[in-house]
Design a protein around this motif. Structure first.
Motif, PDB file in Angstrom:
ATOM      1  N   SER A 164       0.809  -1.216   0.000  1.00 13.75           N
ATOM      2  CA  SER A 164       0.000   0.000   0.000  1.00 13.75           C
ATOM      3  C   SER A 164       0.842   1.265   0.000  1.00 13.75           C
ATOM      4  O   SER A 164       0.317   2.360   0.111  1.00 13.75           O
ATOM      5  N   CYS A 169       4.787   9.522   3.741  1.00 14.87           N
ATOM      6  CA  CYS A 169       5.377  10.233   2.615  1.00 14.87           C
ATOM      7  C   CYS A 169       4.509  11.442   2.281  1.00 14.87           C
ATOM      8  O   CYS A 169       3.765  11.934   3.126  1.00 14.87           O
ATOM      9  N   ALA A 170       4.594  11.936   1.082  1.00 14.73           N
ATOM     10  CA  ALA A 170       3.741  13.039   0.634  1.00 14.73           C
ATOM     11  C   ALA A 170       3.571  12.913  -0.869  1.00 14.73           C
ATOM     12  O   ALA A 170       4.507  12.537  -1.566  1.00 14.73           O
ATOM     13  N   PHE A 171       2.384  13.221  -1.331  1.00 12.75           N
ATOM     14  CA  PHE A 171       2.110  13.108  -2.768  1.00 12.75           C
ATOM     15  C   PHE A 171       2.529  14.393  -3.481  1.00 12.75           C
ATOM     16  O   PHE A 171       1.686  15.166  -3.954  1.00 12.75           O
ATOM     17  N   HIS A 185       4.876  15.746   8.088  1.00 14.34           N
ATOM     18  CA  HIS A 185       3.964  14.642   8.427  1.00 14.34           C
ATOM     19  C   HIS A 185       4.546  13.788   9.531  1.00 14.34           C
ATOM     20  O   HIS A 185       3.868  13.391  10.477  1.00 14.34           O
TER      21      HIS A 185
ATOM     22  N   TYR B 226      -3.907   5.894   1.579  1.00 12.28           N
ATOM     23  CA  TYR B 226      -3.594   7.214   2.140  1.00 12.28           C
ATOM     24  C   TYR B 226      -4.386   8.293   1.413  1.00 12.28           C
ATOM     25  O   TYR B 226      -4.519   8.247   0.193  1.00 12.28           O
ATOM     26  N   ASP B 227      -4.899   9.246   2.192  1.00 11.04           N
ATOM     27  CA  ASP B 227      -5.615  10.358   1.556  1.00 11.04           C
ATOM     28  C   ASP B 227      -4.610  11.356   0.969  1.00 11.04           C
ATOM     29  O   ASP B 227      -3.390  11.130   1.018  1.00 11.04           O
ATOM     30  N   GLN B 229      -3.481  14.029   1.983  1.00 13.73           N
ATOM     31  CA  GLN B 229      -2.510  14.517   2.978  1.00 13.73           C
ATOM     32  C   GLN B 229      -1.622  13.364   3.487  1.00 13.73           C
ATOM     33  O   GLN B 229      -0.859  13.535   4.426  1.00 13.73           O
ATOM     34  N   HIS B 230      -1.770  12.228   2.875  1.00 12.77           N
ATOM     35  CA  HIS B 230      -1.028  11.017   3.219  1.00 12.77           C
ATOM     36  C   HIS B 230      -1.326  10.524   4.627  1.00 12.77           C
ATOM     37  O   HIS B 230      -0.465   9.961   5.302  1.00 12.77           O
ATOM     38  N   LYS B 231      -2.540  10.736   5.071  1.00 12.35           N
ATOM     39  CA  LYS B 231      -2.988  10.152   6.334  1.00 12.35           C
ATOM     40  C   LYS B 231      -3.582   8.786   6.032  1.00 12.35           C
ATOM     41  O   LYS B 231      -4.350   8.635   5.063  1.00 12.35           O
TER      42      LYS B 231
END
Lengths: 208, 476
Positions: A164, A169-171, A185, B226-227, B229-231
């Motif tokens: 998954s 991280c970050a998009f 985060h 993950y949304d 905001q990566h939550k």
């Protein structure tokens, strides 16, 4: 002793981290699940830590749920039931650990009331309680909230299972912006988990 | 299943209850390879930068709306971000359903094994559909079900499987006419039979069942996504139900209610009719809801959508997004799912693949079948033996063998000698016949793994072989 302390920039997918120049101890003095969970001086991965709780990284590695060879060697999070996920580094028996080791700072609980909270911080609290019962002093862990994935990767260890994606991280396409967002985060996740740690431990004490 | 219940009789009675429970088990088993197959067609974590570039290039090439490069780039970036969340979410939701289908197989098996003279050992091995398209045992008339990649058509089939309402005869888009009861109605027939004819004394609560809480978790790392905001978000909720120890009438009914509610959503009976959202129209269209109402959820805290509503959410997201993008581009057939769905074949057989891939596929099928062998073993043994079979056999096999090999296979391609084109490969989830040898199933799997490793050591390596060696040895 090399003292990395807590470094947000080292946490994760886009961040940087410094590989350790140390070599692994040939024969570990204790087999434990992660950084900061060693019971004595010289019991960490490199064999040169000076106190209980201050060691770098795990002395045994396995990849996932049910693959630990002994008591206290299971990681937690990602797989397993609520009860199992409450005993990171403190499982009763071989093969009864939930998830792999070491336990990255970014790994979170996936089952029960602690869903989404740090696994390593629960492991560290259980360890501190065990040491306290044994009238032992414990030093700070090299990273206040556990070893970041990036640090583990740069030191020859990897994150465990699943498809998954990165746990923290970050998009964002731009690598620099992504690293900054990811560090933010990570900080929020670790601090929120820390703030809720007493509640997490209470949740683990309940059988619901 | 040879000859389904409804071809023989229309209602469940004490005399055919054993057969009815076996059919229920086979209904649940039939869904597992279908949902898994579609799951493995999804690239859950694409390369965001790469797809953003590709989308922009494609937008420039196909647009009919006179958009500027800046407008196209902005939309490409937004779509790439949407895909990062949605691809992972679609995978998590489908896996969360597959996990619950395995739970349902276990619940039905618990009931059958507890039913004493009216039940018996659940038969799980060799019950995966052998012919594809397949048909849910008992649905009359049947509708075809494919092992296929994620598409709106495939999701439509999922909606038919999980529909809380009977499907109208002309709802099959040109397929064979369908006039069938829902899975919920099927279980209701069994519930009525048990409630009207059996007492607790008819049950054998000591027969082996899967009831240990360690055997089932609603979530794992593959049911999360993950949304933006990566939550982390979780596909299932803790209060949506788990394993049930069947010891009498009430617990058997509770187990079946759980199966139905997880599949179809919370039920509310009014004037003798089940009140649910009606999202499938007689002319074969899907009515997308603006939001999900409380009946769409299967848990008390209203955090987990039913299987039907999870599939509806995926279907409607793809449908709406494509509509929005085609409006933006001035096109009619742009499909954003192509950026995260692998072009897997429909209903492949192992023999369709080149020889070296066949060896990997055969091993994977043997591993898949061994899961059912071990599950059957859990209904023959109790206590520590059952615990070891489940925890060290079934868990390891699911996570580290079937999941890893199936993921790897979905990334394999080969050149079709007839056409010269690149073709994708997928796990086929066919039952392997362990009766071809007198060796134990485990020894056969070890031999197949050694053969597969020689054929392709990029997929089958020493680590996989070591795990196979560690599995419990369970006989047929």
């Amino acid at each position: 002793m090399e003292n990395l302390k807590y470094n947000q920039e080292a946490n994760g997918c886009g961040g940087s981290s410094t590989p350790s120049k140390k070599k692994d101890i040939a024969v570990p003095l204790e087999l434990h699940a992660c950084m900061g969970l060693n019971a004595c001086k010289g019991h960490d991965r490199y064999g040169d830590n000076d106190c209980a709780g201050s060691g770098y990284c795990s002395t045994q590695v396995h990849y996932c749920h049910t693959m630990n060879n002994c008591r206290g060697q299971g990681g937690c999070g990602l797989y397993g039931d609520t009860e199992e996920q409450c005993t990171p580094g403190a499982n009763d028996c071989a093969w009864q650990g939930s998830c792999g080791t070491p336990i990255p700072a970014e790994r979170f609980v996936t089952q029960g009331k602690n869903k989404g909270r740090s696994v390593w911080q629960i492991a560290r609290k259980l360890f501190e309680n065990r040491m306290n019962d044994a009238n032992r002093n414990v030093k700070e862990a090299p990273f206040a909230y556990g070893p970041p994935i990036k640090w583990l990767e740069n030191n020859g260890r990897s994150e465990s299972c699943g498809y998954s994606g990165h746990k923290n991280c970050a998009f964002i396409v731009n690598p620099e912006d992504r690293a900054k967002a990811q560090a933010k985060h990570s900080k929020e996740f670790s601090e929120e988990s820390h703030r809720l740690l007493d509640d997490s431990m209470k949740n683990c004490g309940c059988k619901d | 299943m040879e000859g389904t219940l409804f071809k023989l009789v229309d209602e469940v009675t004490p005399s055919n209850l054993k057969q009815a429970m076996q059919q229920a088990i086979e209904i649940e088993i039939a869904t597992i390879p279908v949902y898994l197959y579609t799951y493995y067609s999804i690239t859950r974590v694409p390369d965001q930068g790469a797809i953003e570039k590709q989308i922009f290039t494609d937008f420039k090439a196909i647009q009919q709306s006179g958009k500027t490069d800046d407008e196209l780039q902005k939309m490409a970036a937004a779509l790439a971000l949407d895909i990062m969340v949605f691809a992972n979410k679609a995978g998590a939701l489908i896996m969360s359903v597959a996990v619950e289908e395995m739970l349902h197989m276990s619940l039905s098996s618990n009931i059958k094994n507890a039913l004493g003279n009216y039940g018996g050992l659940p038969e799980l091995v060799g019950k995966t559909p052998k012919v594809w398209p397949a048909y849910l045992p008992g649905h009359q008339p049947p509708f075809p079900i494919n092992r296929a990649k994620l598409t709106l058509d495939q999701l439509y089939t999922f909606l038919l499987i999980e529909s809380p309402l009977p499907v109208q005869p002309d709802l099959t888009r040109g397929r064979a006419a369908i006039s069938y009861d829902t899975i919920g109605d099927y279980y209701q027939k069994i519930i009525d039979c048990i409630r009207d004819n059996l007492t607790d004394r008819d049950f054998n609560p000591d027969a082996p069942q899967l009831i240990n809480s360690k055997f089932y978790s609603q979530n794992n790392v593959d049911t999360i996504y993950y949304d933006k905001q990566h939550k982390p978000k979780f596909g299932n909720e803790d209060d949506s139900g788990g394993l049930v120890h069947v010891w009498g009438v009430d617990s058997a009914i509770h187990a079946m209610d759980e199966i139905v509610e997880q599949g179809e959503g919370a039920s509310k009976i009014m004037d003798g009719h089940k009140i649910v959202g009606d999202h499938l129209t007689p002319d074969g269209k899907v009515v997308c809801p603006l939001d999900f109402d409380p009946l769409s959820y299967d848990d008390p805290s209203k955090g987990e959508l039913s299987h039907f509503d999870k599939f509806l959410e995926i279907y409607c997201t793809i449908h709406r997004k494509n509509h929005e993008l085609n409006n933006f581009l001035g096109t009619t057939s742009f499909d954003f799912s192509t950026y995260f769905v692998k072009d897997l074949p429909t209903n492949p057989s192992t023999t369709d693949y080149p020889e070296n891939i066949q060896k990997v596929c055969t091993l994977n099928n043997a591993i898949y079948t061994y899961l059912f062998v071990m599950a059957e073993g859990c209904y023959k043994k109790k206590g520590h033996t059952q615990f070891e079979i489940f925890m060290f056999g079934i868990h390891k096999t699911m996570i580290w063998l079937l999941n890893v090999i199936s993921e790897s296979m979905a990334d394999i391609t080969y050149k079709d000698p007839a056409t010269g084109t690149e073709k994708c490969v997928s796990a086929t989830f066919e039952d392997y016949d362990f009766c071809v040898s007198e060796a134990s199933p485990k020894d056969q799997i070890i031999a197949l793994a050694e053969i597969a490793m020689k054929a392709d050591n990029s997929v089958i390596n020493q680590g996989i072989l070591d795990i196979i060696h560690d599995l419990p040895d369970v006989a047929l």
